[in-house]
Design a protein around this motif. Structure first.
Motif, short mmCIF file in Angstrom:
data_model
loop_
_atom_site.label_atom_id
_atom_site.label_comp_id
_atom_site.label_asym_id
_atom_site.label_seq_id
_atom_site.Cartn_x
_atom_site.Cartn_y
_atom_site.Cartn_z
N ALA A 233 7.64 -3.76 -79.27
CA ALA A 233 8.27 -5.07 -79.37
C ALA A 233 7.75 -5.89 -80.54
O ALA A 233 8.49 -6.63 -81.18
CB ALA A 233 8.08 -5.84 -78.07
N ASP A 234 6.46 -5.76 -80.82
CA ASP A 234 5.88 -6.58 -81.89
C ASP A 234 4.64 -5.89 -82.44
O ASP A 234 4.23 -4.82 -82.00
CB ASP A 234 5.54 -7.98 -81.36
CG ASP A 234 4.73 -7.92 -80.07
OD1 ASP A 234 3.90 -7.00 -79.94
OD2 ASP A 234 4.95 -8.78 -79.20
N VAL A 235 4.01 -6.54 -83.43
CA VAL A 235 2.83 -5.98 -84.09
C VAL A 235 1.67 -5.86 -83.12
O VAL A 235 0.90 -4.89 -83.16
CB VAL A 235 2.44 -6.86 -85.31
CG1 VAL A 235 1.14 -6.36 -85.92
CG2 VAL A 235 3.55 -6.86 -86.35
N ALA A 236 1.52 -6.82 -82.24
CA ALA A 236 0.41 -6.79 -81.29
C ALA A 236 0.48 -5.54 -80.41
O ALA A 236 -0.54 -4.88 -80.15
CB ALA A 236 0.42 -8.06 -80.43
N GLU A 237 1.68 -5.21 -79.94
CA GLU A 237 1.83 -4.01 -79.12
C GLU A 237 1.57 -2.76 -79.94
O GLU A 237 0.98 -1.79 -79.43
CB GLU A 237 3.24 -3.96 -78.52
CG GLU A 237 3.43 -2.77 -77.56
CD GLU A 237 4.83 -2.71 -76.99
OE1 GLU A 237 5.14 -1.73 -76.27
OE2 GLU A 237 5.64 -3.63 -77.26
N LEU A 238 2.01 -2.75 -81.20
CA LEU A 238 1.76 -1.60 -82.08
C LEU A 238 0.26 -1.37 -82.26
O LEU A 238 -0.23 -0.24 -82.12
CB LEU A 238 2.42 -1.84 -83.44
CG LEU A 238 2.10 -0.82 -84.53
CD1 LEU A 238 2.59 0.57 -84.13
CD2 LEU A 238 2.71 -1.24 -85.86
N VAL A 239 -0.47 -2.45 -82.54
CA VAL A 239 -1.92 -2.32 -82.73
C VAL A 239 -2.59 -1.85 -81.45
O VAL A 239 -3.51 -1.01 -81.46
CB VAL A 239 -2.51 -3.67 -83.20
CG1 VAL A 239 -4.04 -3.61 -83.22
CG2 VAL A 239 -1.97 -4.03 -84.58
N GLU A 240 -2.14 -2.35 -80.31
CA GLU A 240 -2.72 -1.96 -79.03
C GLU A 240 -2.54 -0.48 -78.76
O GLU A 240 -3.46 0.22 -78.31
CB GLU A 240 -2.07 -2.79 -77.91
CG GLU A 240 -2.72 -2.61 -76.54
CD GLU A 240 -2.13 -1.43 -75.77
OE1 GLU A 240 -2.87 -0.82 -74.97
OE2 GLU A 240 -0.94 -1.12 -76.00
N LEU A 242 -1.95 1.90 -81.06
CA LEU A 242 -2.73 2.65 -82.06
C LEU A 242 -4.19 2.71 -81.69
O LEU A 242 -4.86 3.73 -81.89
CB LEU A 242 -2.55 2.02 -83.45
CG LEU A 242 -1.17 2.16 -84.10
CD1 LEU A 242 -1.13 1.41 -85.42
CD2 LEU A 242 -0.84 3.64 -84.35
N ARG A 243 -4.70 1.61 -81.10
CA ARG A 243 -6.11 1.56 -80.75
C ARG A 243 -6.42 2.30 -79.46
O ARG A 243 -7.39 3.07 -79.40
CB ARG A 243 -6.55 0.09 -80.63
CG ARG A 243 -8.04 -0.06 -80.24
CD ARG A 243 -8.44 -1.52 -80.13
NE ARG A 243 -8.42 -2.15 -81.43
CZ ARG A 243 -7.66 -3.20 -81.75
NH1 ARG A 243 -6.83 -3.72 -80.84
NH2 ARG A 243 -7.71 -3.73 -82.94
N ASN A 244 -5.59 2.13 -78.43
CA ASN A 244 -5.94 2.65 -77.12
C ASN A 244 -5.28 3.99 -76.78
O ASN A 244 -5.85 4.76 -75.98
CB ASN A 244 -5.54 1.62 -76.04
CG ASN A 244 -6.27 0.29 -76.22
OD1 ASN A 244 -7.45 0.29 -76.57
ND2 ASN A 244 -5.58 -0.81 -76.02
#
Length: 249
Positions: A233-240, A242-244
């Motif tokens: 949905a957004d960049v925050a979800e993408l980063v999450e 990728l990280r987890n």
């Protein structure tokens, strides 16, 4: 000045290949074959050098089964003068190919040998380097530009850090990279003319080379299928994710 150009017959680059059921290799039955794309670039460069008057003769050579003669005729149609076919139905590995090419070089006495940097079927990227070592010649690999004079050749080659320029005394072995040139389209009249150009057929025994394979292929298998992608949905979800999940950041 004479140029020897090495060409290999491979599965057409636009054809989708499949692995044999027993995993022993790639299924080649009824597949369209063609000249190795990097070798096609090598042929084009040799033709351009001859057309510019920097070479008097350009000779094609191929090693393999009878079908290689079709590939050699394509090279002749592109503008090479004559061809040599080392006919063998056996598996030819890079070292054996390099040894046979070295014997042909001793017979033909070229000033320059050009071949593709690698074949698209095995991707070994070994034959040119092995040939130069066997001959004791200089080598310019991954060439993206050539400048030929009577006594030396200037090769601009592609390396990880950018471009490297070499000045090499002749004779020399050069392997062609993708950006060296754009091969010409072969016209029908040239295809007809190529049928009359000389094509000599010899065997590995004529060259005195042992072509027995030194390597054994244990198994060939297709790579695992990639899983489908997902939308975020957004960049925050993408980063999450990728990280987890991917664990790359």
């Amino acid at each position: 000045m004479k140029i020897l150009v090495c060409v290999k017959r491979v599965v057409d680059a636009n054809v989708k290949i499949s692995v044999k059921a027993d995993g022993s290799g790639v299924e080649l039955t009824n597949l369209k074959m063609a000249m190795n794309p990097f070798d096609e670039i090598a042929v084009e460069e040799a033709v351009r050098l001859r057309e510019s008057g920097k070479a008097e003769e350009a000779v094609a050579i191929s090693l393999g089964g009878k079908g290689c003669q079709e590939t050699l005729r394509t090279a002749l149609a592109m503008g090479l003068d004559r061809a040599v076919h080392v006919e063998s139905s056996a598996e030819l590995q890079p070292l054996a190919v390099a040894k046979m090419l070295a014997e042909v070089v001793q017979r033909e006495k070229p000033n320059l040998v050009i071949l593709g940097k690698q074949a698209i079927d095995d991707d070994n990227n070994q034959t040119g380097q092995m040939l130069a070592a066997l001959l004791g010649w200089g080598q310019g690999t991954f060439a993206s530009h050539l400048s030929l004079s009577e006594r030396e050749i200037e090769v601009i080659r592609e390396i990880d850090g950018g471009l490297e320029t070499l000045a090499l005394p002749l004779p020399v072995v050069v392997t062609a990279d993708l950006r060296l040139n754009e091969p010409r389209y072969v016209k029908l009249p040239n295809i007809m003319k190529a049928k009359k150009k000389p094509l000599d057929v010899i065997s590995p025994d004529d060259l005195g080379v042992d072509i027995r394979p030194r390597l054994e292929t244990l198994k060939v298998e297709e790579p695992p299928r990639r899983s489908g992608g997902i939308k975020v949905a957004d960049v925050a979800e993408l980063v999450e994710k990728l990280r987890n999940e991917a664990r790359v950041v």
